[in-house]
Design a protein around this motif. Structure first.
Motif, PDB file in Angstrom:
ATOM      1  N   ILE A 144       0.873  -7.413  -4.663  1.00 50.39           N
ATOM      2  CA  ILE A 144      -0.273  -6.978  -3.856  1.00 50.39           C
ATOM      3  C   ILE A 144      -0.800  -8.166  -3.050  1.00 50.39           C
ATOM      4  O   ILE A 144      -0.930  -9.272  -3.574  1.00 50.39           O
ATOM      5  N   ILE A 145      -1.092  -7.916  -1.816  1.00 44.99           N
ATOM      6  CA  ILE A 145      -1.509  -8.952  -0.862  1.00 44.99           C
ATOM      7  C   ILE A 145      -2.455  -9.991  -1.487  1.00 44.99           C
ATOM      8  O   ILE A 145      -2.205 -11.190  -1.379  1.00 44.99           O
ATOM      9  N   HIS A 146      -3.513  -9.543  -2.139  1.00 51.84           N
ATOM     10  CA  HIS A 146      -4.549 -10.518  -2.551  1.00 51.84           C
ATOM     11  C   HIS A 146      -4.095 -11.395  -3.711  1.00 51.84           C
ATOM     12  O   HIS A 146      -4.482 -12.557  -3.809  1.00 51.84           O
ATOM     13  N   CYS A 200      -4.546   2.739  -7.129  1.00 52.10           N
ATOM     14  CA  CYS A 200      -5.806   2.224  -6.576  1.00 52.10           C
ATOM     15  C   CYS A 200      -6.061   2.774  -5.178  1.00 52.10           C
ATOM     16  O   CYS A 200      -7.194   2.952  -4.775  1.00 52.10           O
ATOM     17  N   ILE A 201      -4.998   3.071  -4.440  1.00 55.28           N
ATOM     18  CA  ILE A 201      -5.177   3.561  -3.064  1.00 55.28           C
ATOM     19  C   ILE A 201      -4.723   5.018  -2.957  1.00 55.28           C
ATOM     20  O   ILE A 201      -4.385   5.525  -1.887  1.00 55.28           O
ATOM     21  N   HIS A 230       0.805  -1.230   0.000  1.00 52.97           N
ATOM     22  CA  HIS A 230       0.000   0.000   0.000  1.00 52.97           C
ATOM     23  C   HIS A 230       0.836   1.279   0.000  1.00 52.97           C
ATOM     24  O   HIS A 230       0.334   2.337  -0.357  1.00 52.97           O
ATOM     25  N   SER A 242      -4.122  -3.948 -10.721  1.00 51.85           N
ATOM     26  CA  SER A 242      -4.463  -3.912  -9.287  1.00 51.85           C
ATOM     27  C   SER A 242      -4.778  -5.321  -8.789  1.00 51.85           C
ATOM     28  O   SER A 242      -4.719  -6.284  -9.558  1.00 51.85           O
ATOM     29  N   CYS A 243      -5.156  -5.427  -7.514  1.00 47.13           N
ATOM     30  CA  CYS A 243      -5.464  -6.750  -6.966  1.00 47.13           C
ATOM     31  C   CYS A 243      -6.693  -7.357  -7.623  1.00 47.13           C
ATOM     32  O   CYS A 243      -6.935  -8.550  -7.533  1.00 47.13           O
ATOM     33  N   ASN A 283     -11.437  -1.591  -8.160  1.00 48.14           N
ATOM     34  CA  ASN A 283     -12.691  -2.000  -7.513  1.00 48.14           C
ATOM     35  C   ASN A 283     -13.424  -0.864  -6.807  1.00 48.14           C
ATOM     36  O   ASN A 283     -14.604  -0.950  -6.553  1.00 48.14           O
ATOM     37  N   HIS A 297     -10.424  -6.174   0.892  1.00 41.61           N
ATOM     38  CA  HIS A 297     -10.597  -7.027  -0.289  1.00 41.61           C
ATOM     39  C   HIS A 297     -10.018  -8.435  -0.122  1.00 41.61           C
ATOM     40  O   HIS A 297      -9.839  -9.172  -1.104  1.00 41.61           O
ATOM     41  N   ARG A 313     -10.348   9.035  -4.381  1.00 43.83           N
ATOM     42  CA  ARG A 313      -9.591   7.829  -4.000  1.00 43.83           C
ATOM     43  C   ARG A 313      -8.288   7.675  -4.799  1.00 43.83           C
ATOM     44  O   ARG A 313      -7.267   7.280  -4.257  1.00 43.83           O
ATOM     45  N   CYS A 318      -0.071  -1.447  -4.903  1.00 42.67           N
ATOM     46  CA  CYS A 318      -1.423  -0.872  -5.023  1.00 42.67           C
ATOM     47  C   CYS A 318      -1.436   0.414  -5.845  1.00 42.67           C
ATOM     48  O   CYS A 318      -2.341   0.652  -6.629  1.00 42.67           O
ATOM     49  N   ASP A 350      -7.446  -6.418   5.423  1.00 49.51           N
ATOM     50  CA  ASP A 350      -7.736  -5.565   4.271  1.00 49.51           C
ATOM     51  C   ASP A 350      -9.118  -5.940   3.763  1.00 49.51           C
ATOM     52  O   ASP A 350      -9.474  -7.122   3.747  1.00 49.51           O
TER      53      ASP A 350
END
Ligand code: F3S
Length: 775
Positions: free
Chosen positions: A149-151, A430-431, A105, A363-364, A451, A171, A457, A427, A169
């Motif tokens: 990215i984490i996901h 996206c963030i 992030h 992105s994720c 998303n 998502h 944002r 990210c 998180d």
């Protein structure tokens, strides 16, 4: 090839403990004796104690508290800071379940992968160093900046059919693309799983989505979820698991299913899941997890990984994939959904400038090999006609695995050849980590395959309209630069001056020659052995990180031991009566404050700065009751109270703490000395978070009593003693003493469970966990 299939610490492999889960399922069946949904199977088989959890028969969906044993935890860098600081107060040598940290992030997009990553590593060095030191100390897998990215990493390495995992998180449900139940939580909840404390979940309601037919042409998995969000709206999934089934599920790629699961968060759903499919099996094999696939096959032979025939859902939705159109959701909310065929008219009707200012994919949510190979097929068509994108065009790969594989297979080259800029595996935009120079303060439209599309944002500009669409549509439209362009019908002019029309995209679900791991230095040591002597890397002069001191219990052990001591709060002062909406954003603002996520003292400077004082109508204003003291901001006055050892309470309006699971919104008031929050009503998650931090949440029996308490009044509790001493039915009232000495008693509800009373008794849930460690 990608080699990450390694056994987590308490399983013989990364395979979920199917044998144990199947036994638990058998017990569940013998008690409930009815067809079960897939989510019910996964959730009930993870009960801490099936007989206890299902005592009295069917858990009432939406009401019954279930105590669960998650299998795994994943944390992203922003939220992991507070989660680990809390975990560190529990005195545990290691995490009880396999856990991973993902640095994603805190990396801003500016000029491209390499430079952006270098910049982020420098500016966030102390945070990354802290996370790495905590990972080493406690035996956590550490995925450093640039790894992904984490996901996406969870999907490639850890998710599995039937797994129950928590992630810090929202998502996290992305992992549902492989048939897991994966739930987004705050740090204190993650600490439950990490300390082997049963984790509480209210038995969710079930939304069943039946997919019929087959996707074709320009329509992709993203459009399925854009359609569902449009139908259910941003609140429609609250308290529900969304469970998909039907022939249409079988025809999707596993990563397509993950995209659908990912955006369940946009409807407020607890999570989304899917029955085990052949595509999931192929994805597990492709990511070097053949043994997981084999074990899942066996578990499915016992019917574990899909719903029973006749299982009941609280709502049933049918979607015919064959008639679905590409969609645009937005601007400013993900549930304003318009089909492609009507979008041009909408642009005219709304008077929007017919121009796209930037196009972003990845992105994720949408950066799988499948997504990338489809968009590359569009880029190749454009290149053959000598075209470059008419807008800036950015691509965020979800992981190094994707980045390296699309590079090897030439897909990255296809995208770069038409003007695409590949950002770091993080990210980024996206963030809001997007240092965007164009369109500052101006109304403009961007298209993304992300998303979320709340105001400001992505680039901090509240005038930027973000329309969510599939990667295919975003990419194709980038060549026209016009919002009204319909790539399925309209023509572009090639470099040869001749008109041409795109053919629908095509692509491979998985790379035909397998994935390549790319830079293997990103791969963490699997199941690292904890190194307890490691010092947590926190400089005493840091402004971004601070060790967390456990909150003091409200009463001493001697006081508890003395039956004649009345365990009541006495002489609290009312800090403020808050009017109207007070979300977690108003209690603990984000934006520029994000950098203090690991420093409670500094972050507390924003406590309640968005709240409205009901007595003077001002935002962020509190009046100090002491003669000679004056009005100040809410954090200023709260800090004065704390400095003079004056505990306090606040009175709030309806749905206090709505918005998110942001746990800082409960940690900060507690840190500054709040003991009681008295509300007309609470948002459910926030009320739980307050309780976890040891704050007593009380609800007014008569909501009109709200105005009987003013700032500066002295407030005591009555009946708290009985509750703390074990009487869950105890009635609690607050006794309010006015400056003229007059007293008024106000009845309240507490609604606390036995466990929640324990948390308050210990001063916080973490103190309770720590006490167990000592015992
Ligand atoms: Fe990151 Fe955006 Fe996903 S912030 S985790 S890429 S929703």
């Amino acid at each position: 090839t990608h080699a990450r299939a390694v056994p987590p610490k308490n399983y013989p492999s990364i395979t979920p403990p199917y044998q144990h889960l199947l036994k638990q399922l058998e017990l569940t069946r013998s008690i409930l004796n009815r067809p079960l949904t897939l989510a019910e199977k996964i959730i009930y088989s993870h009960l801490d104690n099936v007989e206890e959890g299902l005592a009295g028969g069917d858990p009432v969906r939406g009401a019954k508290h279930l105590k669960l044993r998650p299998d795994r935890v994943a944390m992203q860098d922003a939220s992991a800071q507070m989660a680990l600081l809390q975990f560190s107060t529990c005195d545990r040598p290691t995490t009880a379940v396999p856990t991973s940290i993902h640095c994603d992030h805190l990396i801003s997009a500016y000029s491209g992968a390499e430079a952006d990553l270098k910049r982020a590593i420098v500016s966030n060095k102390e945070v990354f160093d802290f996370l790495e030191s905590a990972a080493k100390k406690y035996g956590i897998e550490f995925w450093g900046p640039g790894s992904g990215i984490i996901h996406q990493i969870v999907l490639e390495n850890y998710s599995a059919p039937g797994l129950l995992m928590l992630g810090t998180d929202s998502h996290t449900p992305n992992a549902g693309g492989l048939g897991a139940i994966a739930i987004g939580v705050g740090g204190a909840d993650a600490v439950d799983a990490m300390t082997h404390t049963p984790w509480e979940l209210t038995a969710p309601k079930m939304i069943g989505v039946e997919l019929k037919g087959k996707l074709s042409g320009w329509v992709s998995a993203k459009d399925v979820v854009l359609e569902v969000v449009g139908r259910l709206t941003v609140r429609g999934g609250t308290g529900h698991v969304i469970e998909y089934f039907g022939e249409g599920v079988e025809t999707q790629s596993a990563t397509g299913l993950a995209t659908i699961a990912n955006m369940g968060a946009e409807m407020g759903a607890t999570t989304t899941t899917f029955p085990y499919t052949a595509a999931m099996r192929s994805y597990l094999h492709a990511t070097n997890r053949g043994p997981v696939a084999d074990a899942a096959d066996k578990a499915q032979a016992s019917g574990f990984l899909s719903a029973d025939k006749g299982a009941e859902y609280d709502q049933h939705i049918v979607i015919d994939l064959s008639t679905l159109e590409p969609r645009f959701n937005g601007p400013f909310t993900p549930d304003f959904s318009t089909p492609l065929s009507k979008f041009g008219d909408l642009v005219k009707e709304k008077g929007w400038k017919d121009e796209i200012s930037a196009s972003l994919i990845g992105s994720c949510t949408n950066s799988s090999y499948h997504d990338m190979s489809r968009v590359a097929s569009i880029a190749r068509q454009a290149k053959a006609k000598g075209l470059k994108t008419a807008t800036s065009f950015m691509i965020t790969p979800g992981s190094e695995l994707i980045n390296a594989t699309i590079e090897r297979d030439g897909l990255k080259g296809d995208l770069e050849a038409v003007g695409g800029v590949v950002l770091s595996n993080a990210c980024g935009p996206c963030i809001g980590q997007w240092d965007r120079e164009e369109c500052k303060g101006e109304e403009n439209a961007i298209l993304t395959s992300f998303n979320r599309n709340f105001k400001a944002r992505n680039d901090g500009n509240r005038q930027t309209m973000n329309f969510l669409a599939s990667p295919d549509i975003v990419t194709a439209m980038a060549f026209s630069g016009k919002l009204s362009f319909d790539p399925t019908k309209d023509e572009l002019i090639g470099a040869d001056g001749k008109p041409f029309r795109f053919e629908p995209p095509t692509g491979d679900e998985l790379p035909s020659t397998g994935f390549t791991a790319g830079d293997t230095s990103y791969l963490p040591t699997a199941l690292p052995t904890p190194v307890p002597e490691t010092e947590l890397a926190i400089s005493p002069t840091s402004t971004r990180l601070e060790l967390l001191a456990p909150f003091d219990p409200h009463f001493t052990a001697e006081e508890f031991a003395d039956p004649n001591k009345a365990l009541e709060f006495e002489d609290l002062r009312c800090l403020i009566r808050i009017r109207g909406k007070c979300t977690t954003d108003e209690i603990s603002a984000a934006g520029a404050w994000l950098k203090y996520k690991g420093h409670l003292t500094n972050l507390s400077e924003n406590t309640l700065i968005g709240a409205t004082n009901d007595q003077n109508g001002k935002i962020n204003s509190a009046i100090d009751y002491l003669p000679g003291e004056s009005e100040g901001t809410i954090p200023e006055v709260a800090k004065r109270f704390k400095a003079r050892g004056q505990p306090w309470m606040i009175v709030t309006d309806h749905n206090y703490g709505e918005g998110s699971a942001r746990e800082h919104a409960s940690l900060q008031p507690r840190f500054l000395g709040a003991k009681v929050i008295l509300a007309r009503s609470f948002a459910r998650i926030h009320r739980m978070n307050l309780t976890k931090q040891g704050v007593l949440p009380l609800t007014l029996v008569n909501e009109d009593d709200y105005s009987l308490i003013d700032a500066g009044d002295k407030v005591s509790t009555k009946g708290f003693d009985a509750l703390l001493r074990g009487d869950l039915n105890a009635e609690i009232s607050v006794v309010v003493e006015k400056p003229d000495g007059k007293k008024v008693e106000i009845p309240t509800h507490h609604g606390l469970s036995k466990d929640q009373v324990e948390w308050i008794k210990f001063g916080s849930a973490l103190n309770g966990i720590k006490a167990q460690t000592k015992a």
